[in-house]
Design an enzyme around this catalytic site. Structure first.
Site: not given
Length: 840
Positions: A372, A503, A516
């Site tokens: 990721h 979140y 993001t």
């Protein structure tokens, strides 16, 4: 690793992978980027009538992520933390923020602006460092998964056929990307940044003693296949990135691999299941890689590692056939843990977590597990969606040759080409045979038992809710994403009687190198809603409170999608402060380990968006309450002095300890999406909102996950009941419009969210080639399949595709490894025993 050398005329040298920091510049398409920090003020309409648009056509038009106003950021922070605090606690936080604005804040803001003036993004390098200096295993902690829908052609849902189809479609995507023929992403006519795409394939996370580095080989042309924890490889592309194997040839290779792997008893295969080492703590894994490569660059193990690291991707062929959503989720996220006679025979060792993995089960169920650091969920979703679509269109062309194609151009038919035109390739599969020295054999055992512990510490539940989805929610006047977010709040409050830090990522790819921003779901309005919902109040009052909470969430999402949230800005300010601390420490102690590419010493820095802030100079674990302890680098370092008040206040700790880590990412190509919990006492919630269904994958460290999912389903059904009840009452009043079950009519114009539940030589021994999902329907409490439509209005896609934040930030000096491309040899050798291919 040092650059590979040409050791003989029979070898082919591939340029060593470049580090992420090198590729930050070198992978960028040509063009001068705009330096304005203003947010977009007008739509940039894609020119559809100017012919094919290249992948990076709009990169030089993208604006930089704005650095928000400091006072506005602080106000946003106070607003986000207030509902998580008692009155006195919030008063203390307000005082800390006011002190920050009078003292450290303005200076840090100016230093951040000066730093950002020469960068593509003010947050980018800090963001990568936060991931790359994370010490805990990436499995279950960082890597998310996608579960693809089954192939709509049942006859193709067997392992080898499905895997071959996905491989060829993935290669078509790689080709389009390399030739810059992949159409750029856009959202409502606005182009999105395409910077992440080159990092999906042929990229690996490499552990070192000073943190991980990302390395990439842009000329890679082979894939690695794992079966029964054994490694195989073969070439699939030529030097022009054209595909050199037809689908049935790939299937023939895969069948040969499956047959060969089955000849090795599982007890023997387990002794060389090197993939399990990628699940170790990153410092341990770095030490073990040194053991693997200590015999030099010409050693067998070094070549095996190089083959794996530079592969386009890893294809994992599993020997199991999980059926339920929870079983499939677990298999795609971390593999199965099955020990027989003291031997691990589960799929958890049939993985390599430092790269993109395409996983295919025995029954044809397929998914993706991805590293990721360099890519967000939206980027990998585009790849997964295009790959899934291409598998369908290629099958359609076997029926009708005029069926459309996703690609602007395609590779020449490999069966009609002269094999000599392929160049120096090896299409016969070879098995990698690692040299298992005693230290490695012991390390494998310990790594496997620790991984088994890790898997056992987590549990997974899936809700595939088919009672309604986006269509019904929007028909009721709600934003789907906000509505689902409020469902999570209500379900948690209904179980525990309190709200916790939540979140959700908002995508900021409308900006250059955008990643993001954090949406903090808990608000004063959401707290009012969950309290009202649990009271004995009229349905109309509950729905009115829900409406206000959803409107607030949608407004917050819009601001975050513009890069105007508080989390990224405050974190960047913290990193700038940490830089000053490092410089002071360097002057007094003179002991720094290295320098990151942006000139920032990355020393020990604690705190992240979702996790704990600094505490007496020691970095905290990914979560202090997690049963998996996070390691801390350089524990002997002096504690920070004079930490800015905003970061030493308990409110910073409170908001960054994320209990509900959520992400909305998906479309109809996916059945499920998910990830592990980000804290020991939290839930990891991945969800997909489709037209008429919602799929939710929930994980936790045994925190009543099933009960949470059941509560979530009950809430979703109850809210539908209340909405229908108010509709009936409204029908009796001629002054009000009745909302019907389609998207065209709404009872309120304001949207409301819905809560739902390339190598110098080649190594290896050559290989010879000779679900019923549970659904939830009206009147039953089971689960259902999903995919997802884009969510809310303005926030829609921007409010959910990103995934979630990294773990605790431990800034270390990033030792940059600069590598020279090795010269290409005229030919190369194929190391190992070939597997004989039988007739297809």
């Amino acid at each position: 690793m040092a650059p590979s050398k040409v050791i003989g005329p029979a070898t082919r040298a591939i340029a060593m992978p470049r580090s992420l920091n090198e590729s930050l510049t070198s992978l960028s398409p040509p063009g001068s980027y705009a330096s304005s920090a203003k947010e977009p003020t007008a739509r940039q309409v894609l020119a559809a009538d100017e012919g094919p648009v290249t992948t990076y056509a709009y990169q030089d038009k993208l604006q930089k992520l704005p650095i928000p106003d400091l006072e506005k950021t602080c106000w946003n922070y106070l607003e986000a933390v207030k509902p998580l605090q008692a009155h006195r606690e919030h008063g203390e936080t307000k005082a800390a923020v006011q002190e920050f604005l009078k003292t450290d804040g303005p200076e840090l803001q100016e230093r951040l602006k000066k730093y950002a003036s020469s960068k593509s993004s003010y947050i980018e390098q800090f963001w990568y460092d936060s991931y790359l200096n994370y010490d805990n295993p990436v499995v279950l902690n960082l890597n998310p998964f996608f579960l693809l829908e089954d192939d709509p052609t049942p006859a193709r849902n067997n392992q080898v056929t499905r895997a071959a189809s996905l491989v060829v479609s993935s290669l078509s995507f790689v080709r389009a990307l390399r030739k810059e023929e992949l159409p750029p992403d856009e959202f409502r006519g606005t182009p999105l940044c395409m910077y992440q795409y080159p990092r999906i394939f042929s990229t690996a996370r490499i552990p070192t003693e000073n943190g991980c580095v990302m390395q990439s080989d842009p000329d890679a042309r082979h894939v690695v296949v794992m079966c029964h924890s054994q490694f195989y490889w073969f070439d699939v592309l030529d030097d022009n990135s054209d595909i050199i194997m037809a689908e049935r040839d790939v299937a023939q290779n895969l069948q040969a691999i499956v047959d060969d792997a089955a000849t090795t008893p599982i007890q023997e295969a387990a002794k060389s299941a090197v993939g399990v080492l990628s699940t170790e703590n990153r410092r341990v894994w770095a030490s073990l890689r040194e053991v693997l490569t200590r015999d030099g660059m010409d050693s067998n193990n070094t070549e095996c590692l190089r083959i794996v690291d530079t592969a386009l991707f890893v294809l994992c062929l599993d020997s199991t056939s999980p059926k339920s959503g929870a079983e499939l989720s677990m298999n795609m996220l971390c593999g199965t843990n099955v020990v027989e006679k003291g031997v691990q025979i589960g799929t958890c060792t049939n993985r390599w977590y430092d790269k993109l993995q395409i996983i295919v089960c025995k029954n044809g169920s397929a998914g993706i597990n991805f590293e990721h650091t360099g890519v967000d969920g939206h980027t990998v979703l585009r790849m997964a969606s295009d790959v899934y679509t291409d598998t369908i269109l290629r099958f359609a062309r076997t029926i009708n040759g005029n069926a459309p194609s996703l690609w602007a151009s395609t590779s020449p038919d490999p069966r009609k080409r002269d094999p000599a035109s392929f160049g120096d390739v090896c299409t016969t599969p070879h098995r990698l045979e690692w040299t298992m020295v005693p230290e490695l054999s012991l390390a494998l055992r310990f790594a496997e038992t620790r991984l088994a512990d890790l898997i056992q510490q987590n549990e997974f539940e899936v809700l595939e809710f088919e009672h309604y989805g986006k269509n019904f929610i929007t028909s009721m006047g709600f934003s789907p994403d906000a509505f689902v977010q409020m469902a999570f709040q209500a379900a948690y409050y209904g179980l525990y009687g309190r709200v916790e830090s939540t979140y959700e990522p908002a995508m900021t790819k409308i900006y250059l190198h955008g990643r993001t921003e954090a949406i903090r779901t808990v608000s004063t309005e959401s707290v009012d809603f969950v309290r009202k919902f649990c009271e004995n109040a009229p349905a109309a009052e509950k729905l009115e409170a829900l409406k206000k909470a959803c409107q607030k969430h949608t407004a917050t999402t819009r601001e975050c999608a513009k890069g105007l949230g508080q989390d990224r800005h405050l974190y960047a300010l913290f990193c700038v402060w940490q830089r000053g601390l490092d410089e002071e420490y360097q002057c007094t102690d003179g002991s720094l380990n290295g320098m990151s590419s942006d000139g920032y010493e990355s020393s020990l820095a604690e705190g992240s968006y979702e996790h704990s802030p600094p505490n007496q100079g020691h970095s905290r674990s990914f979560s202090d309450t997690s049963s998996i302890s996070g390691s801390t680098r350089d524990q002997g370092q002096k504690p920070p002095q004079n930490i800015p008040s905003i970061f030493s206040d308990p409110g910073w700790d409170k908001i960054n300890n994320t209990i509900l880590s959520t992400s909305n990412c998906g479309n109809p190509s996916l059945r499920l999406f998910g990830f592990g919990p980000t804290s020991g006492d939290g839930f990891g919630i991945g969800y997909i909102i489709k037209g008429d269904s919602i799929s939710i994958s929930v994980s936790s460290k045994h925190r009543q996950t099933k009960r949470f999912v059941d509560t979530l389903q009950s809430y979703l059904l109850e809210v539908r009941h209340m909405l229908r009840q108010t509709q009936r009452h409204a029908a009796a009043s001629p002054a009000r419009t009745r909302a019907r079950g389609n998207e065209d009519q709404t009872i309120d114009p304001a949207p409301l969210p819905l809560m739902t539940t390339r190598m110098k030589s080649r190594s290896g021994r050559a290989v010879g080639t000779t679900r019923q999902p549970v659904r939830a329907r009206d009147g039953d409490e089971s689960t259902s399949t999903t995919s997802r439509e884009e969510s809310d209005g303005e926030g829609g896609m921007l409010g959910g595709y990103g995934y979630f934040d990294s773990g605790s930030v431990k800034h270390l000096l990033n030792n940059e490894v600069h590598r020279k491309p090795a010269q290409k040899a005229a030919s190369r050798r194929a190391v190992g025993r070939k597997l004989r291919l039988v007739e297809y």
